[in-house]
Design an enzyme around this catalytic site. Structure first.
Site, PDB file in Angstrom:
ATOM      1  N   HIS A 203      32.032  45.113  56.698  1.00  0.00           N
ATOM      2  CA  HIS A 203      31.596  43.775  57.128  1.00  0.00           C
ATOM      3  C   HIS A 203      30.088  43.566  57.092  1.00  0.00           C
ATOM      4  CE1 HIS A 203      30.757  45.981  60.828  1.00  0.00           C
ATOM      5  NE2 HIS A 203      29.928  45.010  61.136  1.00  0.00           N
TER       6      HIS A 203
HETATM    7  C1  UD1 Z   1      27.946  40.706  63.726  1.00  0.00           C
HETATM    8  C2  UD1 Z   1      26.667  41.509  63.904  1.00  0.00           C
HETATM    9  C3  UD1 Z   1      26.880  42.919  63.364  1.00  0.00           C
HETATM   10  C4  UD1 Z   1      28.101  43.563  63.975  1.00  0.00           C
HETATM   11  C5  UD1 Z   1      29.308  42.665  63.809  1.00  0.00           C
HETATM   12  C6  UD1 Z   1      30.474  43.257  64.539  1.00  0.00           C
HETATM   13  C7  UD1 Z   1      24.534  40.317  63.789  1.00  0.00           C
HETATM   14  C8  UD1 Z   1      23.338  40.051  62.942  1.00  0.00           C
HETATM   15  N1  UD1 Z   1      25.558  40.920  63.163  1.00  0.00           N
HETATM   16  O1  UD1 Z   1      28.190  40.567  62.343  1.00  0.00           O
HETATM   17  O2  UD1 Z   1      25.750  43.704  63.673  1.00  0.00           O
HETATM   18  O3  UD1 Z   1      28.318  44.785  63.330  1.00  0.00           O
HETATM   19  O4  UD1 Z   1      29.025  41.380  64.358  1.00  0.00           O
HETATM   20  O5  UD1 Z   1      31.702  42.851  64.009  1.00  0.00           O
HETATM   21  O6  UD1 Z   1      24.539  39.998  64.949  1.00  0.00           O
HETATM   22  N2  UD1 Z   1      33.439  34.769  61.996  1.00  0.00           N
HETATM   23  C9  UD1 Z   1      34.657  34.231  62.262  1.00  0.00           C
HETATM   24  N3  UD1 Z   1      35.172  34.404  63.519  1.00  0.00           N
HETATM   25  C10 UD1 Z   1      34.541  35.096  64.490  1.00  0.00           C
HETATM   26  C11 UD1 Z   1      33.273  35.634  64.198  1.00  0.00           C
HETATM   27  C12 UD1 Z   1      32.738  35.466  62.948  1.00  0.00           C
HETATM   28  O7  UD1 Z   1      35.277  33.603  61.413  1.00  0.00           O
HETATM   29  O8  UD1 Z   1      35.076  35.227  65.604  1.00  0.00           O
HETATM   30  C13 UD1 Z   1      32.873  34.584  60.617  1.00  0.00           C
HETATM   31  C14 UD1 Z   1      32.081  33.289  60.487  1.00  0.00           C
HETATM   32  O9  UD1 Z   1      32.240  32.829  59.203  1.00  0.00           O
HETATM   33  C15 UD1 Z   1      30.660  33.773  60.652  1.00  0.00           C
HETATM   34  C16 UD1 Z   1      30.712  35.152  59.988  1.00  0.00           C
HETATM   35  O10 UD1 Z   1      32.002  35.652  60.307  1.00  0.00           O
HETATM   36  O11 UD1 Z   1      29.741  32.909  60.062  1.00  0.00           O
HETATM   37  C17 UD1 Z   1      29.666  36.120  60.447  1.00  0.00           C
HETATM   38  O12 UD1 Z   1      29.702  36.244  61.870  1.00  0.00           O
HETATM   39  P1  UD1 Z   1      28.413  36.750  62.665  1.00  0.00           P
HETATM   40  O13 UD1 Z   1      28.764  36.919  64.097  1.00  0.00           O
HETATM   41  O14 UD1 Z   1      27.239  35.926  62.347  1.00  0.00           O
HETATM   42  O15 UD1 Z   1      28.123  38.162  62.017  1.00  0.00           O
HETATM   43  P2  UD1 Z   1      29.099  39.403  61.803  1.00  0.00           P
HETATM   44  O16 UD1 Z   1      29.235  39.638  60.343  1.00  0.00           O
HETATM   45  O17 UD1 Z   1      30.326  39.251  62.606  1.00  0.00           O
HETATM   46  N1  UDP Z   2      37.624  47.750  65.741  1.00  0.00           N
HETATM   47  C1  UDP Z   2      38.813  47.210  66.200  1.00  0.00           C
HETATM   48  N2  UDP Z   2      39.632  46.574  65.301  1.00  0.00           N
HETATM   49  C2  UDP Z   2      39.329  46.484  63.980  1.00  0.00           C
HETATM   50  C3  UDP Z   2      38.100  47.034  63.523  1.00  0.00           C
HETATM   51  C4  UDP Z   2      37.268  47.651  64.427  1.00  0.00           C
HETATM   52  O1  UDP Z   2      39.135  47.309  67.381  1.00  0.00           O
HETATM   53  O2  UDP Z   2      40.104  45.896  63.221  1.00  0.00           O
HETATM   54  C5  UDP Z   2      36.708  48.358  66.730  1.00  0.00           C
HETATM   55  C6  UDP Z   2      36.287  49.786  66.448  1.00  0.00           C
HETATM   56  O3  UDP Z   2      37.152  50.697  67.066  1.00  0.00           O
HETATM   57  C7  UDP Z   2      34.894  49.832  67.050  1.00  0.00           C
HETATM   58  C8  UDP Z   2      34.374  48.425  66.878  1.00  0.00           C
HETATM   59  O4  UDP Z   2      35.518  47.608  66.669  1.00  0.00           O
HETATM   60  O5  UDP Z   2      34.959  50.091  68.446  1.00  0.00           O
HETATM   61  C9  UDP Z   2      33.425  48.356  65.713  1.00  0.00           C
HETATM   62  O6  UDP Z   2      33.131  47.029  65.441  1.00  0.00           O
HETATM   63  P1  UDP Z   2      32.443  46.568  64.106  1.00  0.00           P
HETATM   64  O7  UDP Z   2      32.723  47.563  63.035  1.00  0.00           O
HETATM   65  O8  UDP Z   2      32.860  45.162  63.890  1.00  0.00           O
HETATM   66  O9  UDP Z   2      30.904  46.531  64.511  1.00  0.00           O
HETATM   67  P2  UDP Z   2      29.734  47.620  64.463  1.00  0.00           P
HETATM   68  O10 UDP Z   2      30.131  48.767  65.290  1.00  0.00           O
HETATM   69  O11 UDP Z   2      29.495  47.950  63.033  1.00  0.00           O
HETATM   70  O12 UDP Z   2      28.570  46.856  65.012  1.00  0.00           O
END
Ligand code: UD1
Ligand code: UDP
Length: 362
Positions: A203
């Site tokens: 992601h």
């Molecule tokens: C964010 C964090 C990243 C973290 C990740 C965990 C930042 C810069 N990035 O990335 O460090 O690893 O969360 O998963 O803060 N979206 C949905 N539904 C949701 C959330 C997001 O559809 O509930 C989609 C939307 O299109 C959104 C995109 O995902 O624009 C990105 O979401 P965003 O929270 O900005 O960043 P992540 O890629 O989730």
């Molecule tokens: N995780 C989860 N379901 C999923 C993918 C990840 O519960 O489908 C959990 C995983 O065990 C970990 C956390 O989400 O605790 C990691 O989140 P993510 O990879 O989105 O973010 P990051 O750690 O890279 O910021």
């Protein structure tokens, strides 16, 4: 004691803050839980509050903005208003997301102490928004809860002004607290059509927002020598759709795509898989928990969890498809003994953190 505010806005923050919220409750310290709404889908947010048996957030913000800057600013303004009403003793943030930076800035502007859980991680990769968020947050935090000696040293080298405490990472606490329940409750294995599989997640913005990297991941999944179970992050789903790759990926016989899974299901898949392929941060930590112990191929150019590499769990394999494929082949062709101890602590990080908060504010 005035309440400690706990802020979480994304999936990993809810998971890693859960042991802190529990430890604050057990120590009978007053706390207020703010969900600042960066993640909002049920399966990226509320399902974790349910899985981890957390109290409902006292405040659940709905954020309208979509660009990262506007999102950070809106969360900051909304958290600022709440902090004005709550008048907390400390504002606790975890990790490196935009939620973390916005809450830390909001607290700092009100001259409230910030406690940064998981302080001091460094990837030295300035393409990553997370690297900026964590550096900025560390430098405005009064309490820095460093998970490892390495992260403590990173902070010392940067001359942060806050007090540094070595605690371990609450990711290990969460695994210890929830895996037994996960093994009892989760039925996810009944749905998986493969006996042996690699568990994959992807992601990171610098990966999936780059079409060339997205295509490389697609090819890796297509040609992988081991079937792939792939719970797909919404950012990645969106990017695959935009590039007309989602339908093709869904047709691949060796790839089983799932929606983002709940924590209990995900723990069971980590425990059961042969290998993990990921660009996640938290998963690199969880894979080292003694009850999981899995090899992780990190599909990135860097990691801020170098401890997982040094301990032999993780290998940074880059984003080139041939390199990733050779790493998968190598990993599935030989069994390697992994350590029985996690470099991220013994599962008592939350307890240690809350003890420090109690000593300072109660
Ligand atoms: C964010 C964090 C990243 C973290 C990740 C965990 C930042 C810069 N990035 O990335 O460090 O690893 O969360 O998963 O803060 N979206 C949905 N539904 C949701 C959330 C997001 O559809 O509930 C989609 C939307 O299109 C959104 C995109 O995902 O624009 C990105 O979401 P965003 O929270 O900005 O960043 P992540 O890629 O989730
Ligand atoms: N995780 C989860 N379901 C999923 C993918 C990840 O519960 O489908 C959990 C995983 O065990 C970990 C956390 O989400 O605790 C990691 O989140 P993510 O990879 O989105 O973010 P990051 O750690 O890279 O910021």
């Amino acid at each position: 004691m005035k309440p400690a505010v706990v802020v979480a806005g994304t999936r990993p923050e809810i998971i890693k803050m859960a042991p802190i919220i529990r430890a604050l409750n057990q120590a009978k310290l007053p706390s207020v839980f703010i969900h600042c709404g960066q993640h909002y889908d049920y399966n990226m947010s509320q399902q974790f509050i349910e899985n981890l048996e957390l109290p409902m957030p006292d405040f659940y913000l709905k954020i309208e903005a979509s660009s990262p800057g506007a999102q950070t600013a809106e969360m900051m303004a909304r958290i600022d208003q709440l902090l004005g009403k709550i008048e907390p003793s400390i504002v606790l943030v975890e990790g490196d997301t935009n939620s973390v930076l916005s809450a830390a800035l909001a607290a700092n502007k009100r001259a409230l102490p910030v406690g940064h859980v998981e302080a001091g991680l460094r990837s030295f990769d300035l393409r990553m928004p997370e690297e900026h968020n964590r550096r900025l947050t560390d430098h405005i935090s009064e309490y820095l809860f460093a998970p490892t000696q390495r992260s403590r040293e990173n902070l010392l080298k940067e001359n942060v002004w806050g007090k540094i405490f070595l605690t371990g990472n609450t990711a290990i606490d969460a695994v210890n607290q929830h895996l037994p329940l996960a093994e009892k409750k989760s039925c996810i294995l009944e749905k998986i059509p493969f006996e042996e599989f690699a568990l994959a997640t992807a992601h990171r913005a610098e990966n999936v927002d780059d079409t060339a990297v997205l295509e490389a991941f697609f090819d890796v999944f297509k040609k992988s020598p081991i079937p792939i179970v792939y719970p797909m992050h919404p950012r990645t789903r969106k990017r695959l759709q935009e590039n007309n790759m989602l339908a093709q990926m869904e047709k691949l016989k060796g790839v089983f795509i799932l929606p983002p899974l709940g924590y209990l299901d995900f723990l069971v898949l980590m425990k059961r898989c042969r290998l993990i392929i990921t660009d996640s941060g938290g998963i690199q930590e969880e894979a080292t928990a003694p009850s999981i112990r899995k090899r992780v191929l990190v599909i990135r150019l860097s990691t801020e969890r170098q401890e997982a590499m040094e301990a032999g769990f993780a290998k940074v394999v880059g984003t080139d498809k041939n390199q990733i494929l050779s790493a998968i082949e190598e990993a599935v062709s030989k069994e390697e003994e992994l350590p029985c101890v996690s470099p991220f602590g013994d599962g008592t990080a939350a307890e240690k953190t809350v003890e420090i908060i109690k000593g300072s504010f109660a």
